[in-house]
Enzyme design. Structure first.
Site, PDB file in Angstrom:
ATOM      1  CE  LYS A 271      -3.471   2.504   2.765  1.00 31.02           C
ATOM      2  NZ  LYS A 271      -4.091   2.593   3.983  1.00 31.02           N
ATOM      3  CG  ASP A 276      -5.763   7.882   4.416  1.00 30.37           C
ATOM      4  OD1 ASP A 276      -6.940   8.222   3.538  1.00 30.37           O
ATOM      5  OD2 ASP A 276      -6.139   6.627   5.233  1.00 30.37           O
ATOM      6  CE  LYS A 283      -7.141   8.712   7.536  1.00 24.46           C
ATOM      7  NZ  LYS A 283      -7.803   7.415   8.316  1.00 24.46           N
ATOM      8  CG  ASP A 294      -2.234   5.191   4.831  1.00 32.57           C
ATOM      9  OD1 ASP A 294      -1.932   4.196   5.451  1.00 32.57           O
ATOM     10  OD2 ASP A 294      -3.163   5.671   4.424  1.00 32.57           O
ATOM     11  CG  ASP A 359     -10.388   7.332   6.253  1.00 35.11           C
ATOM     12  OD1 ASP A 359      -9.110   7.228   5.540  1.00 35.11           O
ATOM     13  OD2 ASP A 359     -10.357   7.478   7.773  1.00 35.11           O
ATOM     14  CD  GLU A 361      -6.866   4.893   2.135  1.00 36.36           C
ATOM     15  OE1 GLU A 361      -7.790   4.874   2.883  1.00 36.36           O
ATOM     16  OE2 GLU A 361      -5.739   5.000   2.692  1.00 36.36           O
ATOM     17  NE  ARG A 363     -10.738  -1.606   3.772  1.00 37.33           N
ATOM     18  CZ  ARG A 363     -11.354  -1.694   5.169  1.00 37.33           C
ATOM     19  NH1 ARG A 363     -12.429  -2.304   5.195  1.00 37.33           N
ATOM     20  NH2 ARG A 363     -11.006  -1.075   6.026  1.00 37.33           N
TER      21      ARG A 363
HETATM   22  N1  BES Z   1      -4.570   4.672   6.741  1.00 33.95           N
HETATM   23  C1  BES Z   1      -5.644   4.207   7.582  1.00 33.95           C
HETATM   24  C2  BES Z   1      -5.431   3.418   8.908  1.00 33.95           C
HETATM   25  C3  BES Z   1      -4.532   3.831   9.681  1.00 33.95           C
HETATM   26  C4  BES Z   1      -4.999   4.280  11.028  1.00 33.95           C
HETATM   27  C5  BES Z   1      -3.002   3.715   9.841  1.00 33.95           C
HETATM   28  C6  BES Z   1      -4.054   4.972  11.851  1.00 33.95           C
HETATM   29  C7  BES Z   1      -2.296   4.310  10.582  1.00 33.95           C
HETATM   30  C8  BES Z   1      -2.551   4.778  11.666  1.00 33.95           C
HETATM   31  C9  BES Z   1      -6.716   3.711   6.530  1.00 33.95           C
HETATM   32  O1  BES Z   1      -6.774   4.063   5.364  1.00 33.95           O
HETATM   33  C10 BES Z   1      -8.092   4.042   7.420  1.00 33.95           C
HETATM   34  O2  BES Z   1      -8.239   5.097   7.313  1.00 33.95           O
HETATM   35  N2  BES Z   1      -8.865   2.837   7.808  1.00 33.95           N
HETATM   36  C11 BES Z   1      -9.913   3.151   8.346  1.00 33.95           C
HETATM   37  C12 BES Z   1     -10.907   2.185   7.864  1.00 33.95           C
HETATM   38  C13 BES Z   1     -12.522   2.415   8.186  1.00 33.95           C
HETATM   39  C14 BES Z   1     -12.880   3.512   7.478  1.00 33.95           C
HETATM   40  C15 BES Z   1     -13.076   1.240   7.967  1.00 33.95           C
HETATM   41  C16 BES Z   1      -9.716   3.050   9.764  1.00 33.95           C
HETATM   42  O3  BES Z   1      -9.293   2.302  10.257  1.00 33.95           O
HETATM   43  O4  BES Z   1     -10.566   3.811  10.508  1.00 33.95           O
HETATM   44 ZN    ZN Z   2      -4.920   4.751   4.555  1.00 34.89          ZN
HETATM   45 MN    MN Z   3      -7.886   5.626   5.129  1.00 36.22          MN
END
Ligand code: BES
Ligand code: ZN
Ligand code: MN
Length: 515
Positions: A271, A276, A283, A294, A359, A361, A363
């Protein structure tokens, strides 16, 4: 950091700082049991120099505990640093790695530019794996993240010398030492990428950095952008990129060792979200700046490929990093949009994805990355991603998450982590989780509710890995060190590089499985 290997007796080495290891050899328990700090350097002069401080009981040889002696009598070094491993019975090769990093990080802020580390003289801590870990640890310790300070004084260690006088098999020590240098440098290469802010490391620039590295070490490479995504029908990857004026980068690195025409093709998928924001499902502002890391999964794959190119295992490897910026804008995708992922073959339909949350993204870009790796012939897949906040809820900042649809592939990964010392914990997959991402309008949706978020994200990827043996590493909780430790600076950790490398080597032709 220059590195040297020395076989001269340590008492005679002239240096700014000689570091030796100590461990607590006390085995009895109870209220009267006092720590028994014991030097793991069987050199009479060094033992004599350390005897007084060890006798005081002030120094207990705890994990990463240090004590410094100036102008030690009877030895050539200007300073003698003792670094603790903790209880000898619990000390491992990974304790030695951390101790080496501790010695280096002790020296740096004190203006000491050279460090000599004596390998431990202990029956339980011997051999190439310890040599390698010590060198890796020195590199890990040498890295600092403050690269953009205008008054930055470079505190890097100029010369790190590993003293191996007690080792009988010099050729083996030399080989392990050379390996440690490659692995340590590759891990730091990845960390430097992860450390870059979003404005300095766009997808395009990440592609350039990967290409430069590939040229230096002799990897095959291609970096594609928007047009190729459309040509390959990478609708999931593109849907993340479409909101940003920065074009995406589809980075492909190939390692094709001469004479290896059959056997597995390992597909490494990373990834590479260079920033992000969350997109339209934006966010909160608090800590959003951290989302520059990220792309740590992509960086881990690029770092691992560097090490693979230099260590030359006899197995074919292909790495794919899907780099994009996740931004809100007038062209960004919206919740409710339906995207069509890359088809596994041109005559097959791509799976349709209902976007619930922009968010989620990572996956999406990985879905197309995994499909592309399979299309390019990968027989086994491993992906790494800062995929979910939920993985930190599940495992804290102690273990990264691991998932797999194949016990044999995962077994090899577990053996790889025993060598790397990186901590991963396997979590389950299962149809009951997969059911949670069924969509009413299309095939799947990109989120599945609040509970088990890291597992649901893994099940999303599973839809694209299908039956190809596959490992998914969720490194979101481990890619950034939030508080500095004695052996590693606050900042990017470089997690994944070492384990992925070892996993790849475990598929090498004619190689015995790691025990
Ligand atoms: N990049 C984030 C995950 C992340 C969170 C990485 C904290 C490092 C530290 C990912 O893209 C994300 O935003 N995931 C969401 C998924 C949710 C919307 C289902 C999350 O974990 O809140
Ligand atoms: Zn992310
Ligand atoms: Mn995200």
């Amino acid at each position: 950091m220059r590195t040297e290997l020395s076989f001269t007796p340590i008492a005679g080495i002239q240096t700014e700082l000689l570091a030796v290891l100590a461990a607590d050899t006390q085995t009895t328990k109870g209220p009267d049991a006092r720590p028994q700090p014991t030097l793991l350097a069987k050199d009479p002069a060094v033992e004599a120099a350390a005897a007084a401080v060890l006798a005081t009981g002030e120094y207990k040889a705890g994990v990463t505990e240090t004590v410094l002696l100036h102008a030690p009598a009877g030895i050539a070094a200007k300073r003698l640093l003792i670094v603790g491993l903790g209880k000898l019975a619990k000390a491992t090769v990974h304790s030695v790695r951390d101790a080496a990093g501790t010695a280096v990080r002790f020296a740096k802020p004190r203006g000491i530019r050279e460090v000599v580390l004596a390998l431990p003289d202990s029956d339980s801590l011997r051999g190439g794996i310890v040599v390698r870990a010590a060198v890796e640890g020195a590199f890990v310790g040498d890295f600092d993240a403050d690269t953009y300070r205008s008054d930055r004084r470079d505190q890097s260690i100029q010369t790190f010398t590993l003293a191996a006088a007690g080792e009988a098999d010099r050729a083996a020590v030399e080989a392990a030492f050379a390996e440690g240098v490659i692995v340590g440098e590759s891990q730091n290469f990845a960390r430097a990428l992860v450390n870059e802010p979003g404005n300095k490391l766009t997808p395009t620039i990440l592609g350039q950095r990967a290409a430069e590295m590939a040229q230096q070490v002799g990897l095959g490479w291609e970096v594609h952008s928007t047009e190729k995504l459309h040509e390959l029908k990478m609708g999931a990857f593109w849907s993340v990129s479409q909101g940003s004026p920065e074009p995406p980068a589809l980075i492909v690195l190939r390692y094709e060792p001469e004479g290896v025409k059959d056997g597995p093709v390992l597909g490494l998928v990373g990834k590479g979200i260079t920033f992000d924001t969350g997109g339209i499902s934006i966010k909160p502002a608090d800590k959003m700046e951290m989302m520059k890391y990220d792309m740590a999964g992509g960086a881990a794959m690029i770092g691992a490929m560097r090490a693979i190119a230099l260590l030359k295992p006899k197995v074919r490897v292909i790495a794919i990093v899907c780099a994009a910026e996740n931004m809100p804008s007038g062209t960004a995708q919206k919740p409710g949009d339906v995207q069509t992922a890359m088809p596994i073959a041109p005559d097959k339909p791509g799976k349709t994805i209902e976007i619930i949350n922009t968010d989620a993204e990572g996956r999406l870009v990985l879905a197309d990355g995994l499909t592309y790796a399979r299309q390019l012939g990968a027989t086994h897949l491993i992906d790494a991603a800062t995929l979910t906040g939920a993985i930190s809820v599940a495992l804290g900042k102690i273990n990264a998450g691991a998932f797999s649809n194949d016990d044999a592939a995962y077994g090899k990964f577990e053996s790889a982590t025993a060598i790397s010392g990186e901590k991963f914990w396997r979590l389950p997959l299962g149809d009951a989780y997969a059911d949670l991402i069924k969509s009413d309008i299309g095939d799947i949706k990109n989120t599945g509710g609040r509970w088990g978020g890291a597992i649901i994200a893994a099940e999303f990827l599973h839809v694209f890995a299908e039956d190809t043996p596959w490992i998914h590493l969720d490194i979101a909780g481990m890619a950034w060190v939030e508080d500095s430790r004695p052996f590693i600076a606050k900042g990017p950790s470089g997690i994944g590089v070492r384990s992925i490398l070892e996993w790849v080597r475990s598929y090498e032709q004619g190689r015995e499985p790691a025990s």
